[in-house]
Scaffold this motif. Structure first.
Motif, PDB file in Angstrom:
ATOM      1  N   ASP A 105       0.792  -1.187  -0.253  1.00 20.08           N
ATOM      2  CA  ASP A 105       0.111   0.126  -0.055  1.00 20.08           C
ATOM      3  C   ASP A 105       0.788   1.737  -0.081  1.00 20.08           C
ATOM      4  OD1 ASP A 105       1.063   0.257   2.317  1.00 20.08           O
ATOM      5  OD2 ASP A 105      -0.824  -0.128   3.798  1.00 20.08           O
TER       6      ASP A 105
ATOM      7  N   ALA B 205      -4.184  -2.785  -3.580  1.00 17.31           N
ATOM      8  CA  ALA B 205      -5.574  -2.492  -4.275  1.00 17.31           C
ATOM      9  C   ALA B 205      -5.696  -0.745  -4.027  1.00 17.31           C
ATOM     10  CB  ALA B 205      -6.926  -2.991  -3.162  1.00 17.31           C
ATOM     11  N   TRP B 206      -7.364  -0.788  -5.052  1.00 20.91           N
ATOM     12  CA  TRP B 206      -7.460   0.650  -5.315  1.00 20.91           C
ATOM     13  C   TRP B 206      -8.983   0.748  -5.099  1.00 20.91           C
ATOM     14  CZ3 TRP B 206      -9.370   2.694  -9.969  1.00 20.91           C
ATOM     15  CH2 TRP B 206      -9.652   1.737 -10.829  1.00 20.91           C
ATOM     16  N   THR B 207      -9.379   1.975  -4.540  1.00 19.38           N
ATOM     17  CA  THR B 207     -11.060   2.289  -5.024  1.00 19.38           C
ATOM     18  C   THR B 207     -11.150   3.206  -5.510  1.00 19.38           C
ATOM     19  OG1 THR B 207     -10.613   3.741  -2.356  1.00 19.38           O
ATOM     20  CG2 THR B 207     -10.706   1.334  -2.673  1.00 19.38           C
TER      21      THR B 207
ATOM     22  N   ASN C 148      -4.573   0.249   4.130  1.00 11.39           N
ATOM     23  CA  ASN C 148      -5.802   0.325   4.183  1.00 11.39           C
ATOM     24  C   ASN C 148      -6.343  -1.051   5.269  1.00 11.39           C
ATOM     25  OD1 ASN C 148      -4.657  -3.392   4.321  1.00 11.39           O
ATOM     26  ND2 ASN C 148      -3.491  -2.419   2.566  1.00 11.39           N
ATOM     27  N   ALA C 149      -7.532  -1.880   5.128  1.00 11.37           N
ATOM     28  CA  ALA C 149      -8.015  -1.943   6.952  1.00 11.37           C
ATOM     29  C   ALA C 149      -7.276  -3.010   6.964  1.00 11.37           C
ATOM     30  CB  ALA C 149      -9.828  -1.470   6.839  1.00 11.37           C
TER      31      ALA C 149
ATOM     32  N   GLY D 144     -10.850  -2.479  -5.678  1.00  5.06           N
ATOM     33  CA  GLY D 144     -11.892  -2.791  -4.263  1.00  5.06           C
ATOM     34  C   GLY D 144     -11.295  -2.898  -2.997  1.00  5.06           C
ATOM     35  N   TYR D 145     -11.641  -3.718  -1.701  1.00  4.12           N
ATOM     36  CA  TYR D 145     -10.509  -2.894  -0.472  1.00  4.12           C
ATOM     37  C   TYR D 145      -9.871  -4.495  -0.335  1.00  4.12           C
ATOM     38  CZ  TYR D 145     -15.067  -0.198   0.571  1.00  4.12           C
ATOM     39  OH  TYR D 145     -15.594   0.740   0.687  1.00  4.12           O
TER      40      TYR D 145
ATOM     41  N   VAL E  19      -8.663  -5.568   2.144  1.00  3.58           N
ATOM     42  CA  VAL E  19      -9.616  -7.161   2.902  1.00  3.58           C
ATOM     43  C   VAL E  19      -9.545  -7.917   2.009  1.00  3.58           C
ATOM     44  CG1 VAL E  19     -10.738  -7.976   4.575  1.00  3.58           C
ATOM     45  CG2 VAL E  19      -9.646  -5.497   4.738  1.00  3.58           C
ATOM     46  N   ASP E  20     -10.841  -7.959   1.780  1.00  2.73           N
ATOM     47  CA  ASP E  20     -11.700  -8.663   0.339  1.00  2.73           C
ATOM     48  C   ASP E  20     -10.361  -9.777  -0.465  1.00  2.73           C
ATOM     49  OD1 ASP E  20     -13.751  -8.011   1.611  1.00  2.73           O
ATOM     50  OD2 ASP E  20     -14.031  -6.486  -0.131  1.00  2.73           O
TER      51      ASP E  20
END
Length: 284
Positions: free
Chosen positions: A155, A183-185, A251-252, A227-228, A230-231
């Motif tokens: 990240d 991952a990106w949103t 990220n979370a 997306g996230y 985590v997933d």
């Protein structure tokens, strides 16, 4: 990671702890470093209570003897490992954090039903340890690596940089491929998909720069996903032999692992996971 410092395993006689011992023994044999098995017979919540020293020593001796036997058997296909054992009357979290100061890696069990002391302390140890922490799920069956890549979450944070170094080192020692996931949103102001992907792809490339020359034996797959994190990381863990994550990041997932919901998240990750933390000792 530092080659001549030990891998430290917290043990309590549970099946989860033995799974951690087997995993750690193989990792120690691969890296040619000592293995320290630490039995802390005083649960953290019982610290003010006086304990029978003779009984603690007797129980600890039995636990470390069983763990030593398991470690030798697990490491045998890879090589020999120098094992040292410790039976201490210090509360579990405190002693493992203390041992982490001079450790290459601290290994704990993720727990589960009937997992004993380690199931309740793994999250606390991950928050406070002074070296990277490997959390081994209770369902992990043996010491040898299953087929599959090493997966690392990227990240762009400082802790992510530590995770990348660990992931390359582990992938090289295991002759495994490496999957680097970023991952990106989608932002509020939409552009075309190629335009939106330019920045995350550049970030991933920048974070991986130079490792190809240092680890020419490691085949790297870059995954820039929408997306996230985590997933995506939990999904990829299903086919991975190892997951590596930063302990603090953008990220979370890493925050969840060392926070109050850590056990629930680790239950979702079906492979051993290293939580990357900077070591306090001298590095190479």
């Amino acid at each position: 990671m530092v080659a001549n410092r030990p891998i430290v395993v917290g043990i309590d006689g549970s099946d989860a702890a033995l799974a951690s011992v087997r995993w750690a023994a193989v990792d120690a044999a691969r890296h040619g470093c000592p293995l320290h098995l630490v039995y802390a017979g005083v649960p953290e919540q019982d610290a003010p209570i006086s304990h029978d020293q003779e009984m603690l020593q007797r129980d600890g001796d039995a636990v470390v003897a069983q763990a030593t036997e398991a470690a030798i058997a697990a490491a045998a296909p890879v090589g020999t490992v120098d094992i040292e054992t410790f039976v201490v009357d210090t509360p579990s979290i405190s002693v493992l954090v203390d041992f982490s100061e001079q450790a290459r890696l601290l290994v704990v069990g993720a727990g589960g039903h009937g997992a004993g002391v380690l199931g309740s302390v793994s999250s606390a140890v991950a928050r406070r340890a002074r070296c990277p922490v490997a959390v081994i799920p209770a369902t992990f069956g043996g010491g040898g690596a299953k087929p599959g890549p090493v997966v690392v979450g990227v990240d762009g944070s400082a802790y992510s940089t530590v995770a990348i170094q660990i992931a390359f080192d582990e992938a090289s020692s295991r002759s495994a491929e490496l999957v680097a996931v970023h991952a990106w949103t989608r932002p509020m102001l939409h552009g075309t998909r190629p335009e939106l992907e330019e920045e995350p792809e550049a970030l991933l490339a920048a974070n991986l720069a130079g490792y190809g020359e240092r680890y020419p034996d490691v085949v790297v797959h870059r995954a820039v996903v929408e997306g996230y994190a985590v997933d995506h990381l939990i999904e990829r863990a299903a086919n991975a032999q190892l997951m590596v994550l930063g302990s603090h990041g953008r990220n979370a997932l890493s925050a969840m692992i060392i926070g109050s919901t850590s056990q629930a998240v680790l239950d979702e990750i079906s492979c051993p996971t290293i939580i990357a933390r900077p070591s306090t000792g001298n590095s190479d």
